[in-house]
Design a protein around this motif. Structure first.
Motif, PDB file in Angstrom:
ATOM      1  N   GLY A 115       0.795  -1.212   0.000  1.00  0.00           N
ATOM      2  CA  GLY A 115       0.000   0.000   0.000  1.00  0.00           C
ATOM      3  C   GLY A 115       0.829   1.264   0.000  1.00  0.00           C
ATOM      4  N   GLU A 152      -2.663  -5.021   3.683  1.00  0.00           N
ATOM      5  CA  GLU A 152      -3.460  -5.098   2.478  1.00  0.00           C
ATOM      6  C   GLU A 152      -2.558  -5.308   1.276  1.00  0.00           C
ATOM      7  OE1 GLU A 152      -5.932  -1.697   2.072  1.00  0.00           O
ATOM      8  OE2 GLU A 152      -7.220  -2.220   3.786  1.00  0.00           O
ATOM      9  N   GLN A 211      -2.716  -4.549  -2.900  1.00  0.00           N
ATOM     10  CA  GLN A 211      -3.445  -3.987  -4.028  1.00  0.00           C
ATOM     11  C   GLN A 211      -3.673  -5.064  -5.076  1.00  0.00           C
ATOM     12  OE1 GLN A 211      -1.158  -0.721  -5.484  1.00  0.00           O
ATOM     13  NE2 GLN A 211      -1.492   0.569  -3.689  1.00  0.00           N
ATOM     14  N   ARG A 227      -7.517  -7.988   1.749  1.00  0.00           N
ATOM     15  CA  ARG A 227      -7.423  -7.261   3.013  1.00  0.00           C
ATOM     16  C   ARG A 227      -6.643  -8.079   4.036  1.00  0.00           C
ATOM     17  NH1 ARG A 227     -13.052  -7.130   2.158  1.00  0.00           N
ATOM     18  NH2 ARG A 227     -13.844  -5.178   1.274  1.00  0.00           N
ATOM     19  N   ALA A 228      -6.269  -7.419   5.119  1.00  0.00           N
ATOM     20  CA  ALA A 228      -5.593  -8.102   6.215  1.00  0.00           C
ATOM     21  C   ALA A 228      -6.455  -9.261   6.700  1.00  0.00           C
ATOM     22  CB  ALA A 228      -5.328  -7.127   7.364  1.00  0.00           C
ATOM     23  N   ASP A 262      -7.095 -11.997   4.997  1.00  0.00           N
ATOM     24  CA  ASP A 262      -7.493 -12.859   3.880  1.00  0.00           C
ATOM     25  C   ASP A 262      -6.447 -13.965   3.704  1.00  0.00           C
ATOM     26  OD1 ASP A 262      -9.674 -11.288   3.451  1.00  0.00           O
ATOM     27  OD2 ASP A 262      -8.949 -10.361   1.599  1.00  0.00           O
TER      28      ASP A 262
END
Length: 467
Positions: free
Chosen positions: A19, A396, A398, A445-446, A448
């Motif tokens: 990120g 996260e 992208q 996302r965190a 996952d």
């Protein structure tokens, strides 16, 4: 040194989250435009849908999905090598490293082949205390020597680790857990349990037990296991032979970039990477942007796989597609919905051999290696497909709106940490990475859970779970 200096000079940049990345998540220059991939198709439907060789690159979203591309590459390898046993040959143990077993590894003997002492100490018979057998005159029982005489009840004799225990032995008492008195009697300072510190015959395996299945990679540990199990030779499948063609007029073999010329990062990297994937690299050659020279090199190669770098898009000197059309090759994969590395390709040559075309950008080329070359080579080598594994994401990652994204990461206790330098032309992130995380379209996302592609030098060894 300031905090900023430490970040620039150390490894913090490499461990920063995606990120924070300054580079765009877009694809490599010259790659086909974005588009949503079509629905999942069978291998036959995918092949039927592949465009004819030499056609203009597609931007209509019909690029093969990343998962389908890997399945096609694995299937192409299996079709080219349908019977590993027919290609197998018997080699000495030392020559088998890195090859695949062509038959199951079955034990030729019990392991251990006789009851042995697991410790230096005393072989004892019955409950203690024990009389030390012929104290001062009887030599200890040593490894590699013929079996000692039977041990009478109430007797003890010194024994070395790995030595065959005398008949009648009920336990081994470690040296540090025993003492002798003036009457030459041995006393245990801890409770003695029958069978303690004795490795019984067949504890690890019995003659005929299957130790490893066919298709297992021969690692240093497998060589040790095979030797212990009685093997002098192994039946293995030879490594697939690969020739690497590094394409481009703009590449320098040495020195600093100048006058529009850049250093060749792929030539030094691709060959060793392929060897780590189990291939025999017969040559790495640099060719300029000359279509005739590329055609001669591709059609004249005797390797199982020709691997090219660069020239897979539709620029004025991108010759790979026209060369394949002229050579009568069948395109199996022509563009993959993955970033970086979108314009990679897989073709079957008229000879029945294969060509993998990698993009010219370094990280995009790595993506192509792991997407197409790795499953193809595993199949050609007779190795079992690598089972996927998954790990949670920290922070996260992208994503691309439509395509899978492969992001370098490092393992941490609480999950995968994406690396900052992940642009298609960058190697700084992958040089610090443990592997690539498979990020589905739209990002992650965190927390996952993502599929993980280990790098070959960080991957766990192929084999069997014994739990």
């Amino acid at each position: 040194m300031t905090a900023h200096d430490r970040e620039v000079d150390g490894v913090e940049d490499a461990l920063a989250l995606v990120g924070d990345a300054p580079n765009s998540p877009g694809g490599s220059p010259g790659s086909p435009s974005d588009g949503a991939p079509g629905p999942a198709r069978t291998q036959g439907q995918l092949r039927a849908d592949v465009r004819s060789a030499g056609a203009a690159p597609r931007g209509d979203g019909s690029a093969v999905s990343w998962a389908d591309a890997r399945a096609l590459a694995e299937g192409a390898g299996r079709a080219a090598a349908p019977d590993p046993a027919a290609r197998a040959r018997r080699v000495a143990l030392g020559a088998a490293l890195g090859e695949a077993l062509a038959e199951p590894l079955a034990a030729l003997t019990d392991l251990p082949s006789f009851d042995t002492s697991a410790m230096d100490g005393w072989a004892v018979s019955g409950p203690g205390p024990w009389s030390v057998r012929d104290a001062g005159t009887t030599p200890p029982v040593l490894a590699g020597h013929a079996g000692a005489a039977p041990l009478p009840d109430g007797a003890a004799v010194r024994i070395a680790t790995g030595a065959r225990v005398p008949p009648g032995t009920t336990a081994v008492v470690r040296s540090e857990h025993a003492r002798t008195d003036s009457a030459h009697r041995l006393h245990a300072e801890r409770a003695v349990v029958p069978g303690q510190d004795i490795r019984p015959r067949g504890q690890e395996c019995h003659t005929g037990d299957r130790l490893l299945p066919a298709g297992s990679l021969v690692t240093p540990a497998v060589l040790g296991l095979a030797a212990a199990a009685g093997y002098d030779t192994l039946l293995t499948v030879p490594r697939p032979r690969v020739e690497v063609l590094v394409l481009g007029d703009e590449l320098l073999a040495e020195g600093l970039p100048h006058d529009g010329l850049i250093r060749d990062a792929l030539g030094p990297m691709i060959g060793p990477w392929l060897r780590a994937l189990g291939a025999e690299v017969v040559a790495t050659r640099r060719l300029g942007d000359d279509a005739d020279a590329v055609h001669r090199a591709v059609t004249g190669s005797g390797a199982d796989l020709v691997l090219t770098t660069g020239g897979t898009a539709a620029g004025p000197v991108d010759h790979v597609h026209p060369v394949l059309a002229k050579a009568g090759a069948e395109l199996l994969v022509d563009g993959v919905a993955v970033r970086p590395g979108h314009p990679m390709l897989l073709a079957r040559l008229a000879s029945g051999r294969h060509l993998v075309g990698l993009p010219g950008n370094p990280l995009a080329a790595v993506s192509g290696l792991l997407t197409l070359a790795e499953p193809l080579l595993r199949a050609l080598a007779g190795l079992a497909p690598r089972a996927p594994y998954y790990a949670p994401l920290r922070g996260e990652a992208q994503g691309h709106p439509y395509d899978t994204r492969l992001v370098p990461f490092v393992h941490r206790d609480d999950g995968l940490v994406p690396l900052r330098f992940h642009g298609p032309a960058m190697l700084r992130g992958i040089a610090a990475a443990d592997g690539l995380a498979v990020v589905t379209p739209g990002g992650a996302r965190a927390g996952d859970v993502l599929e993980v592609l280990d790098l070959p030098w960080t991957a766990s060894a192929d084999g069997v779970c014994f739990t």
